[in-house]
Write a protein that holds these residues in place. Structure first.
Motif, PDB file in Angstrom:
ATOM      1  N   ILE A 161       0.825  -1.094   0.006  1.00 21.35           N
ATOM      2  CA  ILE A 161       0.084   0.049  -0.061  1.00 21.35           C
ATOM      3  C   ILE A 161       0.981   1.246   0.003  1.00 21.35           C
ATOM      4  CG2 ILE A 161      -1.645   1.356   1.329  1.00 21.35           C
ATOM      5  CD1 ILE A 161      -2.567  -1.405   2.724  1.00 21.35           C
ATOM      6  N   ILE A 162       0.555   1.999  -0.952  1.00 18.75           N
ATOM      7  CA  ILE A 162       1.506   3.364  -0.836  1.00 18.75           C
ATOM      8  C   ILE A 162       0.454   4.581  -0.817  1.00 18.75           C
ATOM      9  CG2 ILE A 162       2.791   5.135  -2.518  1.00 18.75           C
ATOM     10  CD1 ILE A 162       4.352   2.452  -1.490  1.00 18.75           C
ATOM     11  N   ASN A 163       0.747   5.141   0.405  1.00 15.36           N
ATOM     12  CA  ASN A 163      -0.327   6.397   0.640  1.00 15.36           C
ATOM     13  C   ASN A 163       0.343   7.649   0.063  1.00 15.36           C
ATOM     14  OD1 ASN A 163      -2.258   4.818   1.940  1.00 15.36           O
ATOM     15  ND2 ASN A 163      -0.855   4.543   3.883  1.00 15.36           N
ATOM     16  N   ILE A 164      -0.303   8.366  -0.662  1.00 18.63           N
ATOM     17  CA  ILE A 164       0.276   9.725  -1.063  1.00 18.63           C
ATOM     18  C   ILE A 164       0.396  10.681  -0.163  1.00 18.63           C
ATOM     19  CG2 ILE A 164       0.806  11.292  -3.096  1.00 18.63           C
ATOM     20  CD1 ILE A 164       1.326   8.683  -3.940  1.00 18.63           C
ATOM     21  N   SER A 165       1.398  11.047   0.451  1.00 24.88           N
ATOM     22  CA  SER A 165       1.246  12.123   1.455  1.00 24.88           C
ATOM     23  C   SER A 165       2.083  13.482   1.095  1.00 24.88           C
ATOM     24  CB  SER A 165       1.919  11.477   2.741  1.00 24.88           C
ATOM     25  OG  SER A 165       1.710  12.412   3.834  1.00 24.88           O
ATOM     26  N   THR A 166       2.617  14.076   2.026  1.00 27.34           N
ATOM     27  CA  THR A 166       3.229  15.611   1.431  1.00 27.34           C
ATOM     28  C   THR A 166       4.301  16.033   2.284  1.00 27.34           C
ATOM     29  OG1 THR A 166       2.653  17.803   1.536  1.00 27.34           O
ATOM     30  CG2 THR A 166       1.017  16.437   2.655  1.00 27.34           C
ATOM     31  N   LEU A 167       5.222  16.723   2.088  1.00 25.02           N
ATOM     32  CA  LEU A 167       6.233  17.220   2.945  1.00 25.02           C
ATOM     33  C   LEU A 167       5.611  18.168   3.886  1.00 25.02           C
ATOM     34  CD1 LEU A 167       9.352  17.971   3.126  1.00 25.02           C
ATOM     35  CD2 LEU A 167       8.928  19.986   1.912  1.00 25.02           C
ATOM     36  N   PHE A 168       4.301  18.739   3.590  1.00 18.72           N
ATOM     37  CA  PHE A 168       3.569  19.473   4.511  1.00 18.72           C
ATOM     38  C   PHE A 168       2.901  18.859   5.525  1.00 18.72           C
ATOM     39  CE2 PHE A 168       2.661  23.476   1.697  1.00 18.72           C
ATOM     40  CZ  PHE A 168       3.933  23.588   1.389  1.00 18.72           C
ATOM     41  N   SER A 169       3.126  17.463   5.827  1.00 17.65           N
ATOM     42  CA  SER A 169       2.525  16.537   6.759  1.00 17.65           C
ATOM     43  C   SER A 169       3.376  16.518   7.809  1.00 17.65           C
ATOM     44  CB  SER A 169       2.297  15.320   6.198  1.00 17.65           C
ATOM     45  OG  SER A 169       3.269  14.472   5.817  1.00 17.65           O
ATOM     46  N   SER A 170       4.846  16.973   7.422  1.00 20.36           N
ATOM     47  CA  SER A 170       5.936  16.772   8.440  1.00 20.36           C
ATOM     48  C   SER A 170       5.730  17.684   9.715  1.00 20.36           C
ATOM     49  CB  SER A 170       7.336  16.722   7.811  1.00 20.36           C
ATOM     50  OG  SER A 170       8.302  16.939   8.801  1.00 20.36           O
ATOM     51  N   ILE A 171       5.861  17.184  10.751  1.00 19.52           N
ATOM     52  CA  ILE A 171       5.571  18.170  11.945  1.00 19.52           C
ATOM     53  C   ILE A 171       7.059  18.654  12.224  1.00 19.52           C
ATOM     54  CG2 ILE A 171       5.355  18.167  14.633  1.00 19.52           C
ATOM     55  CD1 ILE A 171       3.212  15.724  13.995  1.00 19.52           C
ATOM     56  N   GLU A 172       8.036  17.764  12.249  1.00 22.66           N
ATOM     57  CA  GLU A 172       9.379  18.207  12.181  1.00 22.66           C
ATOM     58  C   GLU A 172       9.770  19.583  11.275  1.00 22.66           C
ATOM     59  OE1 GLU A 172      12.359  15.393  12.793  1.00 22.66           O
ATOM     60  OE2 GLU A 172      13.936  16.865  12.070  1.00 22.66           O
ATOM     61  N   LYS A 173       9.071  19.468  10.072  1.00 22.83           N
ATOM     62  CA  LYS A 173       9.529  20.385   8.922  1.00 22.83           C
ATOM     63  C   LYS A 173       8.437  21.673   9.006  1.00 22.83           C
ATOM     64  CE  LYS A 173      12.690  18.340   6.439  1.00 22.83           C
ATOM     65  NZ  LYS A 173      14.046  18.987   5.964  1.00 22.83           N
ATOM     66  N   CYS A 174       7.367  21.625   9.900  1.00 22.14           N
ATOM     67  CA  CYS A 174       6.418  22.575   9.906  1.00 22.14           C
ATOM     68  C   CYS A 174       6.941  23.996  10.215  1.00 22.14           C
ATOM     69  CB  CYS A 174       5.368  22.336  10.916  1.00 22.14           C
ATOM     70  SG  CYS A 174       4.003  23.368  11.042  1.00 22.14           S
ATOM     71  N   PRO A 175       8.009  24.322  10.963  1.00 21.71           N
ATOM     72  CA  PRO A 175       8.484  25.723  11.254  1.00 21.71           C
ATOM     73  C   PRO A 175       8.923  26.133   9.733  1.00 21.71           C
ATOM     74  CG  PRO A 175       9.355  24.531  13.011  1.00 21.71           C
ATOM     75  CD  PRO A 175       8.631  23.369  12.096  1.00 21.71           C
ATOM     76  N   GLU A 176       9.484  25.267   8.990  1.00 19.78           N
ATOM     77  CA  GLU A 176      10.055  25.756   7.615  1.00 19.78           C
ATOM     78  C   GLU A 176       8.742  25.779   6.654  1.00 19.78           C
ATOM     79  OE1 GLU A 176      12.918  22.952   5.628  1.00 19.78           O
ATOM     80  OE2 GLU A 176      13.520  22.503   7.663  1.00 19.78           O
ATOM     81  N   THR A 177       8.082  24.817   6.559  1.00 24.73           N
ATOM     82  CA  THR A 177       7.036  25.135   5.509  1.00 24.73           C
ATOM     83  C   THR A 177       5.841  25.698   5.684  1.00 24.73           C
ATOM     84  OG1 THR A 177       5.952  22.844   6.343  1.00 24.73           O
ATOM     85  CG2 THR A 177       7.766  22.529   4.779  1.00 24.73           C
ATOM     86  N   PHE A 178       5.301  25.937   7.105  1.00 20.31           N
ATOM     87  CA  PHE A 178       4.181  26.772   7.373  1.00 20.31           C
ATOM     88  C   PHE A 178       4.181  28.329   6.640  1.00 20.31           C
ATOM     89  CE2 PHE A 178       1.174  29.202  10.067  1.00 20.31           C
ATOM     90  CZ  PHE A 178       0.099  28.304  10.088  1.00 20.31           C
ATOM     91  N   PRO A 179       5.300  28.980   6.489  1.00 18.13           N
ATOM     92  CA  PRO A 179       5.281  30.168   6.082  1.00 18.13           C
ATOM     93  C   PRO A 179       4.806  30.204   4.442  1.00 18.13           C
ATOM     94  CG  PRO A 179       7.147  30.150   7.508  1.00 18.13           C
ATOM     95  CD  PRO A 179       6.789  28.774   7.613  1.00 18.13           C
ATOM     96  N   MET A 180       5.249  29.042   3.911  1.00 19.06           N
ATOM     97  CA  MET A 180       4.924  28.818   2.502  1.00 19.06           C
ATOM     98  C   MET A 180       3.508  28.745   2.287  1.00 19.06           C
ATOM     99  SD  MET A 180       7.635  25.845   1.417  1.00 19.06           S
ATOM    100  CE  MET A 180       8.973  25.556   2.257  1.00 19.06           C
ATOM    101  N   ALA A 181       2.546  27.829   3.068  1.00 19.30           N
ATOM    102  CA  ALA A 181       1.308  27.756   2.897  1.00 19.30           C
ATOM    103  C   ALA A 181       0.961  27.088   4.197  1.00 19.30           C
ATOM    104  CB  ALA A 181       1.150  26.770   1.637  1.00 19.30           C
TER     105      ALA A 181
END
Ligand code: NDP
Length: 264
Positions: A161-181
Motif C-alpha cells: 500500500i502506498i499512501n500519497i502524503s506530502t512534505l507539509f505533513s511533517s511536524i518536524e518540518k512545519c516551522p520551515e513549511t508553514f510560512p509557504m502555505a
C-alpha cells in the motif's frame, strides 16, 4: 535492489493530475500480465475524458472503476468489482492518491472552517483507511502467491500500500513549511495519514505487505498550481522508481519522489 512493478495495481483519483499520469506510466512500464484498476468519481462523465483515452491507447490493460473514497458504499462496490476481476491472483499494489486541499487558495487558518477540516479528514484519511481495509484480503492473496519467490521480502511487486502524503505533513518540518502555505486541514489530515501508514505497516507486516508514504514533490496540477517546479511526468517517474526500490526497511516510513526519507 529494484524490482519492476507488475501484477494487479489499483490507483485512486485518476481522472487528472498525478493520478492520471500514474495510470499512464504504469500502463507503459508494466508487462502484459499487469492490469491497472483506475478509480475515479465519475468514469462516465466529461471529467474522465483523458482517462478514457488511456483505456483506448492501452487496450486490455486498464479498467475504469467508479469510486468516491468518501462514500463507504462506493468503496464496497469498487472493491467488489476489483475482487471479481483479479480472482485468485489478488491485488499487488494499492496507491491511495485521491485527496483534497480545502479551502482553495489562499488557505489561511482564519479562512478555514469546521467543514474544511471534516471533509479533508473524510477524503484524505478515512478514504485510504477504508479502501485499504476492504482491499486487505486481496493484498494478502497476492502476498501469499508470491511467497515462494520472495520469502519474507516485501516489495511493491509482491503486495503493498502506498499512501500519497506530502512534505507539509511533517511536524518536524512545519516551522520551515508553514510560512509557504498554511493549509491547516490538509496538513493535519496528511499527518493523520502518516500515522495510518505506520499503523498499517505494523499491522500488515505479518502478511508481508509493505506500507509506505510517498511525497510526490511540488507538482504542476490543479492542487499544486501553475508555478510548481515539477511536471506530473517527472514526479511520477521518480515515484515509480522509488516504489520499485522499496523493501522491508522502508515499510512504515515517509519518503519523497527521489527516495529521501522525510522526518515525521
Ligand atoms: P489534484 O487536485 O490535481 O487531483 C486530485 C484527484 O483526487 C482528482 O482525481 C480528484 O477527482 C480526486 N479526488 C478528490 N476527492 C475524491 C474523492 N472523494 N473520491 C475519489 N477521488 C477524489 O491533485 P494532485 O494530482 O496534485 O494530487 C495527488 C496526490 O498528491 C494527493 O494525495 C495530494 O495530496 C498529493 N500531493 C500533491 C502535491 C502537488 O504539488 N500537486 C504535493 C504534495 C502532495 P475529481 O476530479 O473527481 O475531483
Amino acid at each position: 535492489m529494484s524490482v519492476e512493478l507488475d501484477g494487479n495495481i489499483l490507483v485512486t483519483g485518476t481522472n487528472r493530475g498525478i493520478g492520471l499520469d500514474l495510470v499512464k506510466m504504469l500502463a507503459e512500464r508494466t508487462g502484459q500480465r499487469s492490469h491497472i484498476y483506475a478509480c475515479c468519481r465519475e468514469p462516465e462523465g466529461s471529467r474522465a475524458e483523458a482517462l478514457k483515452e488511456l483505456v483506448t491507447q492501452y487496450p486490455g490493460k486498464i479498467t475504469l472503476i467508479k469510486l468516491d473514497v468518501s462514500n463507504e458504499d462506493s468503496v464496497v462496490s469498487a472493491v467488489q468489482v476489483v475482487s471479481a476481476h483479479v480472482g485468485a491472483a489478488g491485488l499487488n499494489l494499492l496507491i491511495n492518491n485521491a485527496a483534497v486541499n480545502m479551502p482553495e487558495r489562499p488557505a489561511l487558518m482564519s479562512a478555514t472552517g469546521k467543514q474544511d477540516m471534516m471533509l479533508s479528514y473524510e477524503i484524505n484519511v478515512a478514504g485510504p483507511f477504508l479502501i485499504s481495509k476492504m482491499c486487505l484480503p486481496l493484498l494478502q492473496k497476492a502476498a501469499e502467491i508470491r511467497s515462494s519467490d520472495d520469502g519474507d521480502n516485501m516489495s511493491c511487486r509482491r503486495s503493498a500500500i502506498i499512501n500519497i502524503s506530502t512534505l507539509f505533513s511533517s511536524i518536524e518540518k512545519c516551522p520551515e513549511t508553514f510560512p509557504m502555505a498554511q493549509m491547516v486541514p490538509y496538513r493535519t489530515s496528511k499527518a493523520a495519514l502518516n500515522m495510518l501508514t505506520c499503523c498499517q505497516a505494523e499491522d500488515f507486516k505479518t502478511h508481508n505487505i509493505l506500507v509506505a508514504g510517498l511525497h510526490p514533490g511540488w507538482v504542476r496540477t490543479d492542487m499544486g498550481g501553475e508555478i510548481a517546479p515539477l511536471s506530473t511526468e517527472e514526479s511520477v517517474r521518480g515515484m515509480l522508481n522509488v516504489m520499485s526500490s522499496l523493501s522491508n526497511k522502508d515499510s512504515g516510513f515517509l519518503l519523497d519522489w527521489e527516495g529521501n526519507r522525510i522526518p515525521w
